[in-house]
Design a protein around this motif. Structure first.
Motif, short mmCIF file in Angstrom:
data_model
loop_
_atom_site.label_atom_id
_atom_site.label_comp_id
_atom_site.label_asym_id
_atom_site.label_seq_id
_atom_site.Cartn_x
_atom_site.Cartn_y
_atom_site.Cartn_z
N GLY A 133 111.22 -31.32 60.85
CA GLY A 133 112.05 -32.51 61.01
C GLY A 133 111.96 -33.15 62.37
N GLY A 134 112.05 -32.34 63.41
CA GLY A 134 112.10 -32.87 64.76
C GLY A 134 110.82 -33.54 65.21
N ILE A 135 109.72 -32.82 65.14
CA ILE A 135 108.44 -33.36 65.61
C ILE A 135 107.99 -34.53 64.75
CG2 ILE A 135 105.98 -32.84 65.84
CD1 ILE A 135 106.74 -30.13 66.94
N THR A 136 108.11 -34.40 63.44
CA THR A 136 107.69 -35.49 62.55
C THR A 136 108.49 -36.75 62.82
OG1 THR A 136 107.04 -33.92 60.82
CG2 THR A 136 107.38 -36.20 60.15
N SER A 137 109.80 -36.61 62.93
CA SER A 137 110.64 -37.78 63.15
C SER A 137 110.44 -38.37 64.53
CB SER A 137 112.11 -37.42 62.92
OG SER A 137 112.32 -37.12 61.54
N MET A 138 110.14 -37.55 65.52
CA MET A 138 109.85 -38.08 66.84
C MET A 138 108.56 -38.90 66.81
SD MET A 138 109.71 -36.23 70.54
CE MET A 138 111.49 -36.14 70.60
N ASN A 139 107.59 -38.44 66.07
CA ASN A 139 106.34 -39.19 65.93
C ASN A 139 106.61 -40.57 65.35
OD1 ASN A 139 103.57 -39.92 65.55
ND2 ASN A 139 103.65 -39.09 63.48
N PHE A 140 107.39 -40.63 64.28
CA PHE A 140 107.65 -41.91 63.62
C PHE A 140 108.54 -42.82 64.46
CE2 PHE A 140 105.89 -39.89 59.90
CZ PHE A 140 105.32 -40.95 59.22
N LEU A 141 109.62 -42.28 64.99
CA LEU A 141 110.58 -43.13 65.70
C LEU A 141 110.11 -43.52 67.10
CD1 LEU A 141 113.91 -41.38 64.69
CD2 LEU A 141 113.05 -43.56 63.85
N LYS A 142 109.55 -42.58 67.82
CA LYS A 142 109.18 -42.85 69.21
C LYS A 142 107.76 -43.39 69.34
CE LYS A 142 110.28 -42.81 73.59
NZ LYS A 142 111.27 -43.78 74.11
N LYS A 143 106.80 -42.73 68.71
CA LYS A 143 105.40 -43.11 68.90
C LYS A 143 105.03 -44.34 68.06
CE LYS A 143 100.70 -41.18 68.92
NZ LYS A 143 100.04 -42.08 67.97
N ILE A 144 105.43 -44.35 66.78
CA ILE A 144 105.04 -45.44 65.89
C ILE A 144 105.98 -46.63 66.02
CG2 ILE A 144 104.69 -46.13 63.49
CD1 ILE A 144 103.89 -43.22 62.91
N ALA A 145 107.28 -46.40 65.86
CA ALA A 145 108.24 -47.50 65.87
C ALA A 145 108.59 -47.96 67.29
CB ALA A 145 109.51 -47.10 65.14
N GLN A 146 108.37 -47.08 68.27
CA GLN A 146 108.74 -47.39 69.66
C GLN A 146 110.20 -47.86 69.72
OE1 GLN A 146 105.76 -50.10 71.20
NE2 GLN A 146 104.13 -48.60 71.00
N ILE A 147 111.05 -47.02 69.18
CA ILE A 147 112.46 -47.31 69.04
C ILE A 147 113.09 -47.70 70.37
CG2 ILE A 147 113.10 -44.87 69.35
CD1 ILE A 147 115.30 -45.30 67.25
N LYS A 148 114.01 -48.67 70.31
CA LYS A 148 114.67 -49.18 71.50
C LYS A 148 116.19 -49.16 71.33
CE LYS A 148 110.88 -52.33 72.70
NZ LYS A 148 110.00 -51.89 71.58
N ALA A 170 117.39 -40.91 66.71
CA ALA A 170 117.65 -42.34 66.80
C ALA A 170 118.89 -42.61 67.64
CB ALA A 170 117.81 -42.95 65.40
N LYS A 171 119.93 -41.80 67.48
CA LYS A 171 121.13 -41.97 68.30
C LYS A 171 120.86 -41.63 69.75
CE LYS A 171 124.49 -43.15 67.36
NZ LYS A 171 124.96 -44.56 67.37
N HIS A 172 120.02 -40.63 69.99
CA HIS A 172 119.65 -40.28 71.36
C HIS A 172 118.98 -41.45 72.07
CE1 HIS A 172 118.08 -38.12 74.81
NE2 HIS A 172 116.85 -38.50 74.48
N TYR A 173 118.17 -42.19 71.32
CA TYR A 173 117.47 -43.33 71.91
C TYR A 173 118.29 -44.61 71.88
CZ TYR A 173 113.35 -40.36 72.13
OH TYR A 173 112.47 -39.34 72.42
#
Length: 326
Positions: A133-148, A170-173
């Motif tokens: 869950g953690g690594i996969t979701s970090m890939n999508f939210l941070k690397k791909i989506a570049q969440i702001k 997502a809440k952390h970011y």
């Protein structure tokens, strides 16, 4: 040592507990006594051999690697003569993404592989599942989506392994998070930090009139076509569940339109990128900003029952093999 063996594709009944040779570490490897191992939806797909395109990587007629499993947490029992980063007795966790093999009592891991020291503020069960869950979701939210900060994020499948991790990240970011789940899981999803929750049995999130900068479909239950109207002008729809429709949509939106669809096989990323995600997750855990949700634990002897449970699609958070006791 004991290990769960898969010699052919099929239902949970193809999983067999067997005795195999205990691995011996090479000069650059550590031997880990596995205390806990993750049991993931991806592994049930590898067990069945579907979608068929996956067999190009796992084996055409049967699994190339008979011992499944990727996520682990345990204690270093022995080290190769060239190992310098770990010592016997170190508590470690990580992922075995090339040869798999964590459905077993022991595994050998390259010291430069996806492995790091386990945070002291979580147990082995919680550590073993971080990679899913953690690594996969970090890939999508941070690397791909570049969440702001301030973005609106919709997480479909918010109560599962990926979803429960994605809410926290997502809440952390600094995003505003809406989770989609069943009524039974609303309390848990709120407890993880979601700002609002949609019960998919009562409401269609695409009909509620709200727009999202990021839609992360962790379970592949929706589609870009259905979600396009609730994406902002340059919104992103993402899913780790690949099918032909998503593949074509990813290709089409990469050329046309501002709204984009994305797929990523996190396990296929470079070892260096995945290791950086693991280290970031360790930092968040040590800072008490992330926690793994554990639904059920099983012994290796109950591998069939464990996979039967995951096949129901009703797990909350993560499912774990508890292999050794601390």
């Amino acid at each position: 040592m004991k290990a769960v063996i898969t010699t052919k594709y099929g239902g949970p009944e193809v999983l067999q507990l067997d005795t195999v040779a205990k691995p011996q570490p090479k000069s650059n490897e550590v031997l880990v006594k596995i205390y806990s191992a993750s049991i993931t939806r991806a592994e049930t797909m590898m067990r069945t051999g579907y979608p068929l395109i996956g067999r190009l990587f796992t084996g055409l007629s049967k699994p190339n690697n008979p011992i499944s499993g990727t996520g682990f947490s345990g204690i270093v029992e022995a080290i190769g003569d060239e190992v310098s980063k770990f010592n016997i007795g170190d508590q470690v966790f990580g992922e075995s993404l090339v040869s798999f093999g964590t459905y077993a009592e022991y595994i050998c891991i390259d010291e430069n592989g996806i492995i790091t020291k386990k945070p002291h503020n979580i147990d082995h069960n919680q550590a073993a599942v971080v990679g899913d869950g953690g690594i996969t979701s970090m890939n999508f939210l941070k690397k791909i989506a570049q969440i702001k900060k301030g973005q609106e994020v919709l997480i479909i499948g918010a109560s599962g392994s990926l979803g429960s991790a994605a809410i926290q990240l997502a809440k952390h970011y600094g995003a505003n998070v809406t989770g989609v789940c069943s009524a039974a899981n609303k309390k848990m999803v709120f407890s993880l930090g979601a700002d609002s929750v949609v019960d998919y049995m009562k409401e269609d999130v695409t009909q509620l009139g709200k727009a999202y900068d990021i839609i992360y479909d962790t379970v592949g239950k929706s589609s870009f076509k259905l979600c396009k109207k609730i994406l902002t002008e340059e919104g992103k729809y993402m899913s780790p569940v690949l099918n032909f429709s998503l593949l074509m949509t990813v290709l089409w939106t990469s050329i046309f339109g501002k709204k984009k669809a994305y797929f990523s096989a996190t396990g296929a990323l470079s070892k260096e990128i995945i290791k950086s995600f693991l280290e970031k997750m360790r930092e968040l855990i040590e800072a008490n900003k992330f926690k793994s949700v554990i639904d059920k634990t099983y012994k290796l002897e109950s591998a069939v029952r464990a996979h039967q449970y995951i096949d129901t699609g009703r797990k909350k958070g993560n499912v774990v093999f508890e292999i050794h006791k601390v």
